[in-house]
Structures are given as structure tokens and as C-alpha cells.
Enzyme design. Sequence first.
Site, PDB file in Angstrom:
ATOM      1  N   ASP A 104       4.296   1.871   7.523  1.00  0.00           N
ATOM      2  CA  ASP A 104       3.216   0.879   7.477  1.00  0.00           C
ATOM      3  C   ASP A 104       3.398  -0.168   6.388  1.00  0.00           C
ATOM      4  O   ASP A 104       2.417  -0.692   5.848  1.00  0.00           O
ATOM      5  CB  ASP A 104       1.878   1.603   7.358  1.00  0.00           C
ATOM      6  CG  ASP A 104       1.663   2.502   8.576  1.00  0.00           C
ATOM      7  OD1 ASP A 104       1.399   3.700   8.397  1.00  0.00           O
ATOM      8  OD2 ASP A 104       1.826   2.005   9.704  1.00  0.00           O
ATOM      9  N   ARG A 158       0.128   9.017   1.336  1.00  0.00           N
ATOM     10  CA  ARG A 158      -0.525   9.016   2.665  1.00  0.00           C
ATOM     11  C   ARG A 158       0.175   8.075   3.629  1.00  0.00           C
ATOM     12  O   ARG A 158       0.025   8.203   4.845  1.00  0.00           O
ATOM     13  CB  ARG A 158      -2.006   8.632   2.518  1.00  0.00           C
ATOM     14  CG  ARG A 158      -2.215   7.214   2.016  1.00  0.00           C
ATOM     15  CD  ARG A 158      -3.656   6.811   1.846  1.00  0.00           C
ATOM     16  NE  ARG A 158      -3.736   5.522   1.190  1.00  0.00           N
ATOM     17  CZ  ARG A 158      -3.661   5.361  -0.141  1.00  0.00           C
ATOM     18  NH1 ARG A 158      -3.557   6.415  -0.923  1.00  0.00           N
ATOM     19  NH2 ARG A 158      -3.684   4.162  -0.689  1.00  0.00           N
ATOM     20  N   ASN A 159       0.919   7.086   3.097  1.00  0.00           N
ATOM     21  CA  ASN A 159       1.595   6.100   3.956  1.00  0.00           C
ATOM     22  C   ASN A 159       3.084   6.361   4.067  1.00  0.00           C
ATOM     23  O   ASN A 159       3.849   5.477   4.471  1.00  0.00           O
ATOM     24  CB  ASN A 159       1.326   4.687   3.425  1.00  0.00           C
ATOM     25  CG  ASN A 159      -0.137   4.309   3.589  1.00  0.00           C
ATOM     26  OD1 ASN A 159      -0.802   4.805   4.492  1.00  0.00           O
ATOM     27  ND2 ASN A 159      -0.652   3.485   2.701  1.00  0.00           N
ATOM     28  N   ASP A 169       0.846  -1.208   0.000  1.00  0.00           N
ATOM     29  CA  ASP A 169       0.000   0.000   0.000  1.00  0.00           C
ATOM     30  C   ASP A 169       0.876   1.251   0.000  1.00  0.00           C
ATOM     31  O   ASP A 169       0.701   2.151   0.827  1.00  0.00           O
ATOM     32  CB  ASP A 169      -0.972   0.012   1.187  1.00  0.00           C
ATOM     33  CG  ASP A 169      -2.085   1.043   1.011  1.00  0.00           C
ATOM     34  OD1 ASP A 169      -3.004   1.093   1.854  1.00  0.00           O
ATOM     35  OD2 ASP A 169      -2.017   1.844   0.047  1.00  0.00           O
TER      36      ASP A 169
HETATM   37  C1  LIG Z   1       5.006   7.088  12.999  1.00  0.00           C
HETATM   38  N1  LIG Z   1       3.919   8.052  12.884  1.00  0.00           N
HETATM   39  C2  LIG Z   1       2.662   7.585  12.574  1.00  0.00           C
HETATM   40  C3  LIG Z   1       1.597   8.463  12.412  1.00  0.00           C
HETATM   41  C4  LIG Z   1       0.232   7.968  12.090  1.00  0.00           C
HETATM   42  C5  LIG Z   1      -0.868   8.527  12.772  1.00  0.00           C
HETATM   43  C6  LIG Z   1      -2.129   8.037  12.501  1.00  0.00           C
HETATM   44  N2  LIG Z   1      -2.361   7.061  11.604  1.00  0.00           N
HETATM   45  C7  LIG Z   1      -1.304   6.520  10.944  1.00  0.00           C
HETATM   46  N3  LIG Z   1      -1.571   5.508  10.011  1.00  0.00           N
HETATM   47  N4  LIG Z   1      -1.670   5.905   8.719  1.00  0.00           N
HETATM   48  C8  LIG Z   1      -1.832   5.013   7.750  1.00  0.00           C
HETATM   49  C9  LIG Z   1      -1.913   3.607   8.050  1.00  0.00           C
HETATM   50  C10 LIG Z   1      -2.097   2.695   7.003  1.00  0.00           C
HETATM   51  C11 LIG Z   1      -2.177   1.337   7.284  1.00  0.00           C
HETATM   52  C12 LIG Z   1      -2.374   0.367   6.112  1.00  0.00           C
HETATM   53  C13 LIG Z   1      -2.441  -1.071   6.583  1.00  0.00           C
HETATM   54  C14 LIG Z   1      -1.215   0.504   5.130  1.00  0.00           C
HETATM   55  C15 LIG Z   1      -3.691   0.714   5.396  1.00  0.00           C
HETATM   56  C16 LIG Z   1      -2.089   0.878   8.593  1.00  0.00           C
HETATM   57  C17 LIG Z   1      -1.911   1.792   9.634  1.00  0.00           C
HETATM   58  F1  LIG Z   1      -1.825   1.339  10.887  1.00  0.00           F
HETATM   59  C18 LIG Z   1      -1.824   3.170   9.373  1.00  0.00           C
HETATM   60  C19 LIG Z   1      -1.643   4.184  10.399  1.00  0.00           C
HETATM   61  O1  LIG Z   1      -1.573   3.924  11.620  1.00  0.00           O
HETATM   62  C20 LIG Z   1       0.007   6.978  11.124  1.00  0.00           C
HETATM   63  C21 LIG Z   1       1.101   6.405  10.255  1.00  0.00           C
HETATM   64  O2  LIG Z   1       1.521   5.174  10.758  1.00  0.00           O
HETATM   65  C22 LIG Z   1       1.815   9.859  12.592  1.00  0.00           C
HETATM   66  C23 LIG Z   1       3.099  10.305  12.913  1.00  0.00           C
HETATM   67  N5  LIG Z   1       3.471  11.620  13.116  1.00  0.00           N
HETATM   68  C24 LIG Z   1       2.714  12.734  13.165  1.00  0.00           C
HETATM   69  C25 LIG Z   1       3.295  13.942  13.569  1.00  0.00           C
HETATM   70  C26 LIG Z   1       2.509  15.075  13.616  1.00  0.00           C
HETATM   71  N6  LIG Z   1       1.215  14.997  13.280  1.00  0.00           N
HETATM   72  C27 LIG Z   1       0.704  13.810  12.898  1.00  0.00           C
HETATM   73  N7  LIG Z   1       1.425  12.680  12.842  1.00  0.00           N
HETATM   74  C28 LIG Z   1       4.163   9.374  13.066  1.00  0.00           C
HETATM   75  O3  LIG Z   1       5.329   9.786  13.342  1.00  0.00           O
END
Ligand SMILES: Cn1cc(-c2ccnc(-n3ncc4cc(C(C)(C)C)cc(F)c4c3=O)c2CO)cc(Nc2ccncn2)c1=O
Length: 264
Positions: free
Chosen positions: A149, A135-136, A131
Site C-alpha cells: 500500500d 499493519r501495512n 504510511d
Molecule cells: C495483498 N494482500 C492484501 C491484504 C489486505 C486485506 C485487507 N486490507 C488491506 N489493506 N490494509 C491496509 C491498507 C492501508 C491503506 C492506506 C492508504 C496505507 C491507509 C490502503 C489500503 F487499501 C489498505 C488495504 O487494503 C490489505 C493490504 O493491502 C491481505 C492479504 N493477504 C491475506 C492473507 C490471509 N489473510 C489475510 N490477508 C494480501 O495478500
Amino acid sequence: HDKWEIDPSELNLLEELGSGQFGVVRHGKLRSLDVAVKMMKEGTMSEDEFIEEAKVMTQLRHPNLVQLYGVCSRHRPIYIVTEYLLNGSLLHYLRANDKSLLNNTDILIDMCVQVCNGMVYLERQKFIHRDLAARNCLVGIQNEIKVGDFGLARYVVDDEYTGSGGAKFPIKWAAPEVLNFMRFSSKSDVWAYGVLMWEVFNCGKMPYGRMKNAEVVDMVQSGRLLEKPRYCPDEIYNVMRQCWIHPAEQRPSFSEIKRSLPHE
Ligand SMILES: Cn1cc(-c2ccnc(-n3ncc4cc(C(C)(C)C)cc(F)c4c3=O)c2CO)cc(Nc2ccncn2)c1=O
């Protein structure tokens, strides 16, 4: 002692970063280290299979991959603990900074090169992302880009995401052999990388605009491609077009793409 097992009492949970596919993700501190903590909503992931694979994934280390530090799997919900990047997803970063990025092709090319570096490493490890999209990917300080991810798509329990007819399936990043046969490979990651390059040079515009999934499938199957972004150099668009060659084996590998991109 399972080194990929993290003791939750050593985690300090801070602000919420957003909610991903599996539930809420929070910023946290593991001792003095900044981390992101995915708190897995029950029923969203095949947890036991993932925990088994986590041992492999913690071994994947590269400056352009979001590092998986470990899991807290001795309680429910399980936590997935990764490296923290300050500036969030590449997609949001492109959209928030489009004015300063649009005709700064050097920065845009550098972003694509960084993603390619991470994908060259995954390709060498025979690890398929499944994926890859803006966005990822995540943005650290100094326009540092990391692929996140990777491989998690295998553990999503949501037919809307896993089935190619599902509303959440990433049709616009899917290669023809994925659309038709769900045949994932590093070459289907290459197709997605071409779409990611298009996202970068369009500063986060949605590929194929507001076209419906069925229309995109028709367009892709009929061999029509995403058009060249306005500020995209011809040689960069040629790399995108290579990524969108229909027979997967005729697409370049990530290491070939790396050689065709400008590198200092
Ligand atoms: C490591 N990390 C993760 C995120 C973050 C936050 C929310 N959702 C996600 N996402 N985004 C996308 C995602 C996608 C998947 C697929 C299985 C590939 C569909 C599976 C996930 F589990 C995630 C996930 O957890 C992430 C991405 O894993 C945000 C960060 N940082 C910041 C900093 C400031 N503002 C917002 N986020 C960061 O450093």
C-alpha cells in the site's frame, strides 16, 4: 492496449481477506495467479488521480514490495489487483506468533532487513510510502516480508485520515516535520521505519501503549523516545534511535540503515 488495465472477466473472486481503508479486499485468481483484489468503496478514493498514478506504480518491482498487477477501471467500483501474500499483515503475524518470535532476534532482525530492502528500492525510485507501519506490511511463505500500500495515502478521501488532527491519522508513526508541517519525505518514512522496528521487536505491541495522540505529540516534540524493547540488542536499538533524530536531514537514509543492519 493499456497493460495496467485488467479485464474483470479474467478474475475469479474468492474469500474475503479483510476490509482496508478503501473497502473490502478479496483473495482471487487472475488466470492461475493468486491475487488480492481491493474493491474500492465509492467516495473513499480520488480514483482518477490514482488510475493516472497506477501506470507508475505498476513499474515498481522489488521482491520486498507487494506487486501492483493492475486495475479494473472501466467499471465502478474500480478494482486494484495486487500480488497475494498467504499470511496477511505483519502486525497480525507478530501478535499471533509472539511466543515463538520474542527472543528469536535473528528472525526479527531478518524481518527488519527485508522491510529495509524494499524501502531502499522505494527511496532510490524517489517514491515516498507515507504510511509505513507493521499493519501495512504483509507476510508470505517462509517469513517473507513485503511492504504494501505504498503511496496510496495520497488518494484517501477521508479527512479523519489525511489531516494530522484526524482520528485515523497515524500520529505514532509520524515524524515531527509531518506532525507540524505535513512535510513527507523518504526521511519521514525513515522515522516510521524506526517505529516499525520497535513494533517488530515488541512482537506487535502498540507503540506508546494507550497514550492519547496529543500526549504522543508532546512526548515526540519534547524528544522523548520509545524505550528499548526487552529482547532488542543494543546495536539494533541504536538504529531505531538514528531513525528518530529530529532534524530530518540528520537521519540516515534507508541505504545507510541497510549498511548498519546485520547482513550475511
Ligand atoms: C495483498 N494482500 C492484501 C491484504 C489486505 C486485506 C485487507 N486490507 C488491506 N489493506 N490494509 C491496509 C491498507 C492501508 C491503506 C492506506 C492508504 C496505507 C491507509 C490502503 C489500503 F487499501 C489498505 C488495504 O487494503 C490489505 C493490504 O493491502 C491481505 C492479504 N493477504 C491475506 C492473507 C490471509 N489473510 C489475510 N490477508 C494480501 O495478500
